[in-house]
Write a protein that holds these residues in place. Structure first.
Motif, PDB file in Angstrom:
ATOM      1  N   ALA A 151       1.016  -0.965   0.215  1.00 58.38           N
ATOM      2  CA  ALA A 151      -0.165  -0.215  -0.300  1.00 58.38           C
ATOM      3  C   ALA A 151       1.024   0.860  -0.168  1.00 58.38           C
ATOM      4  CB  ALA A 151      -1.057   0.210   1.303  1.00 58.38           C
ATOM      5  N   CYS A 152       0.307   2.315  -0.768  1.00 59.55           N
ATOM      6  CA  CYS A 152       1.062   3.618  -0.462  1.00 59.55           C
ATOM      7  C   CYS A 152       0.284   4.635  -0.230  1.00 59.55           C
ATOM      8  CB  CYS A 152       2.311   3.500  -2.058  1.00 59.55           C
ATOM      9  SG  CYS A 152       1.296   4.117  -3.361  1.00 59.55           S
ATOM     10  N   ASP A 153       0.229   6.200   0.589  1.00 57.60           N
ATOM     11  CA  ASP A 153      -0.296   7.334   0.135  1.00 57.60           C
ATOM     12  C   ASP A 153      -0.889   7.415  -1.306  1.00 57.60           C
ATOM     13  OD1 ASP A 153       2.160   7.275   0.113  1.00 57.60           O
ATOM     14  OD2 ASP A 153       1.560   9.950   0.749  1.00 57.60           O
ATOM     15  N   LYS A 154      -1.586   8.503  -1.716  1.00 59.06           N
ATOM     16  CA  LYS A 154      -1.452   9.794  -3.395  1.00 59.06           C
ATOM     17  C   LYS A 154      -0.964  10.750  -3.224  1.00 59.06           C
ATOM     18  CE  LYS A 154      -5.473   8.293  -4.138  1.00 59.06           C
ATOM     19  NZ  LYS A 154      -7.606   7.707  -4.602  1.00 59.06           N
ATOM     20  N   ARG A 155      -0.262  10.928  -2.278  1.00 56.96           N
ATOM     21  CA  ARG A 155      -0.200  12.481  -2.252  1.00 56.96           C
ATOM     22  C   ARG A 155       1.387  12.924  -3.009  1.00 56.96           C
ATOM     23  NH1 ARG A 155       3.995  16.279   0.748  1.00 56.96           N
ATOM     24  NH2 ARG A 155       3.368  18.186   1.175  1.00 56.96           N
ATOM     25  N   TYR A 156       1.838  13.170  -3.803  1.00 55.73           N
ATOM     26  CA  TYR A 156       2.852  14.325  -4.425  1.00 55.73           C
ATOM     27  C   TYR A 156       2.552  16.048  -4.276  1.00 55.73           C
ATOM     28  CZ  TYR A 156       5.476  16.296  -8.054  1.00 55.73           C
ATOM     29  OH  TYR A 156       6.618  17.251  -8.210  1.00 55.73           O
ATOM     30  N   GLY A 157       4.283  16.543  -3.427  1.00 51.25           N
ATOM     31  CA  GLY A 157       4.182  17.610  -3.182  1.00 51.25           C
ATOM     32  C   GLY A 157       5.645  17.798  -3.133  1.00 51.25           C
ATOM     33  N   VAL A 158       5.358  19.044  -2.908  1.00 52.37           N
ATOM     34  CA  VAL A 158       7.334  19.881  -2.703  1.00 52.37           C
ATOM     35  C   VAL A 158       7.387  20.215  -1.323  1.00 52.37           C
ATOM     36  CG1 VAL A 158       8.946  21.284  -3.826  1.00 52.37           C
ATOM     37  CG2 VAL A 158       6.842  20.711  -5.099  1.00 52.37           C
TER      38      VAL A 158
ATOM     39  N   GLY B 152      -5.321   9.848   1.184  1.00 55.28           N
ATOM     40  CA  GLY B 152      -6.186   8.750   0.710  1.00 55.28           C
ATOM     41  C   GLY B 152      -4.453   7.904   0.557  1.00 55.28           C
ATOM     42  N   ALA B 153      -4.952   6.479   0.240  1.00 56.56           N
ATOM     43  CA  ALA B 153      -4.490   5.812   0.286  1.00 56.56           C
ATOM     44  C   ALA B 153      -4.917   4.531  -0.958  1.00 56.56           C
ATOM     45  CB  ALA B 153      -3.752   5.006   0.967  1.00 56.56           C
ATOM     46  N   VAL B 154      -3.406   3.842  -1.614  1.00 55.83           N
ATOM     47  CA  VAL B 154      -4.278   2.604  -2.505  1.00 55.83           C
ATOM     48  C   VAL B 154      -3.356   1.512  -2.030  1.00 55.83           C
ATOM     49  CG1 VAL B 154      -1.899   3.314  -3.928  1.00 55.83           C
ATOM     50  CG2 VAL B 154      -4.093   1.831  -5.220  1.00 55.83           C
ATOM     51  N   VAL B 155      -4.405   0.444  -2.253  1.00 58.47           N
ATOM     52  CA  VAL B 155      -3.987  -0.755  -1.787  1.00 58.47           C
ATOM     53  C   VAL B 155      -4.098  -1.981  -2.512  1.00 58.47           C
ATOM     54  CG1 VAL B 155      -4.075  -2.572   0.743  1.00 58.47           C
ATOM     55  CG2 VAL B 155      -4.440  -0.708   1.282  1.00 58.47           C
ATOM     56  N   TYR B 156      -2.415  -3.155  -2.422  1.00 57.18           N
ATOM     57  CA  TYR B 156      -2.859  -3.682  -4.011  1.00 57.18           C
ATOM     58  C   TYR B 156      -2.342  -5.351  -2.900  1.00 57.18           C
ATOM     59  CZ  TYR B 156      -2.234  -1.070  -7.603  1.00 57.18           C
ATOM     60  OH  TYR B 156      -2.236  -0.012  -8.077  1.00 57.18           O
TER      61      TYR B 156
ATOM     62  N   ASP C  69      -4.771 -16.787  -7.181  1.00 59.61           N
ATOM     63  CA  ASP C  69      -5.773 -16.357  -8.678  1.00 59.61           C
ATOM     64  C   ASP C  69      -5.692 -15.239  -8.638  1.00 59.61           C
ATOM     65  OD1 ASP C  69      -6.809 -16.021  -6.559  1.00 59.61           O
ATOM     66  OD2 ASP C  69      -8.423 -17.556  -6.479  1.00 59.61           O
ATOM     67  N   LYS C  70      -5.053 -13.496  -8.060  1.00 60.94           N
ATOM     68  CA  LYS C  70      -6.477 -12.770  -8.459  1.00 60.94           C
ATOM     69  C   LYS C  70      -5.321 -11.458  -7.148  1.00 60.94           C
ATOM     70  CE  LYS C  70     -10.097 -12.587  -4.428  1.00 60.94           C
ATOM     71  NZ  LYS C  70     -11.015 -12.835  -4.469  1.00 60.94           N
ATOM     72  N   VAL C  71      -5.525 -10.584  -8.064  1.00 60.90           N
ATOM     73  CA  VAL C  71      -5.128  -8.941  -7.375  1.00 60.90           C
ATOM     74  C   VAL C  71      -5.906  -8.145  -7.426  1.00 60.90           C
ATOM     75  CG1 VAL C  71      -2.795  -7.391  -7.765  1.00 60.90           C
ATOM     76  CG2 VAL C  71      -2.270  -9.273  -8.487  1.00 60.90           C
ATOM     77  N   THR C  72      -5.765  -7.999  -6.199  1.00 60.38           N
ATOM     78  CA  THR C  72      -7.706  -7.071  -5.568  1.00 60.38           C
ATOM     79  C   THR C  72      -6.634  -5.146  -5.507  1.00 60.38           C
ATOM     80  OG1 THR C  72      -8.292  -8.542  -4.684  1.00 60.38           O
ATOM     81  CG2 THR C  72      -9.465  -6.440  -3.990  1.00 60.38           C
ATOM     82  N   VAL C  73      -7.373  -4.363  -5.777  1.00 59.36           N
ATOM     83  CA  VAL C  73      -7.062  -3.232  -5.701  1.00 59.36           C
ATOM     84  C   VAL C  73      -8.015  -2.121  -4.959  1.00 59.36           C
ATOM     85  CG1 VAL C  73      -5.950  -0.824  -6.474  1.00 59.36           C
ATOM     86  CG2 VAL C  73      -5.566  -2.868  -7.824  1.00 59.36           C
TER      87      VAL C  73
END
Length: 207
Positions: free
Chosen positions: A25-32, A186-190, A195-199
């Motif tokens: 899993a990772c967060d979704k932010r891109y910042g400076v 927010g974040a995204v988790v794989y 037999d499968k990959v759930t996102v």
């Protein structure tokens, strides 16, 4: 200087093992630094059917290393005429990083994978010059990794099923991110199974 440039764009990733399943899993932010620029920045890339890599660090280097690794993995599958295995992917990545050790890429990486025949799971992490790690149960990289690791160890238990694994990984990530101003949105988790990959997408604090 080295530490600052690693944290310049922020971001964090975590990986955890279950029984014949593995999550990243990772967060979704891109910042400076403390300024948020985008809230949909991809840090996790797929290589082959059951292998994923998360990159944290300087955003330009994240994209460069991800593309170079993609080129090498495609070439490997063409030449060898076989699917990429997680330990092969990890070797390729650490070689790629070590080649540039005198002018390194500013990235930390997590590699996860699963052997579809045996169900064996793999989690490896690496620093920016390709230091090799053992296959571990839990790993985290990025600006919030100090906060995530303690909670991750608390939530981890052996032989979790995919749902339990998703829950543990998500909670560790979200709670760590809440304590870190350089990651979030927010974040995204794989969750990778035979037999499968759930996102799944997670909503986090929007501040």
């Amino acid at each position: 200087m080295g530490d600052d440039i690693m944290n310049y764009n922020g971001g964090v990733a975590v990986a955890m093992k279950g029984k014949e399943c593995v999550a990243i899993a990772c967060d979704k932010r891109y910042g400076v630094q403390n300024k948020t620029i985008a809230t949909n920045f991809t840090k996790i890339y797929q290589y082959g059917d059951h292998c994923f890599v998360a990159f944290c660090g300087l955003a330009t280097d994240v994209q460069t290393v991800a593309q170079r690794l993609k080129f090498r993995t495609n070439l490997y599958e063409l030449r060898e005429q076989r699917k990429l295995k997680p330990n092969v992917l990890y070797s390729m990545l650490t070689n790629l990083l070590y080649e540039r050790r005198f002018g390194p890429y500013f990235v930390f990486t997590l590699v996860i994978g699963l052997d579809p025949k045996t169900g064996e799971t793999y989690i490896y992490d690496s620093d920016n010059i390709g230091a090799v790690s053992d296959n571990v149960n839990l790993a985290t990289v990025g600006t919030a990794s100090d906060y995530i690791f303690g909670l991750g160890e608390l939530l981890f238990k052996p032989n979790m099923n995919p749902d339990e694994l998703f829950e543990a990984t998500s909670q560790a990530l979200l709670n760590g991110v809440d304590r870190d101003s350089a990651s979030g949105w927010g974040a995204v988790v794989y969750v990778v199974e035979k037999d499968k990959v759930t996102v799944r997408e997670l909503k986090g604090r929007q501040d």
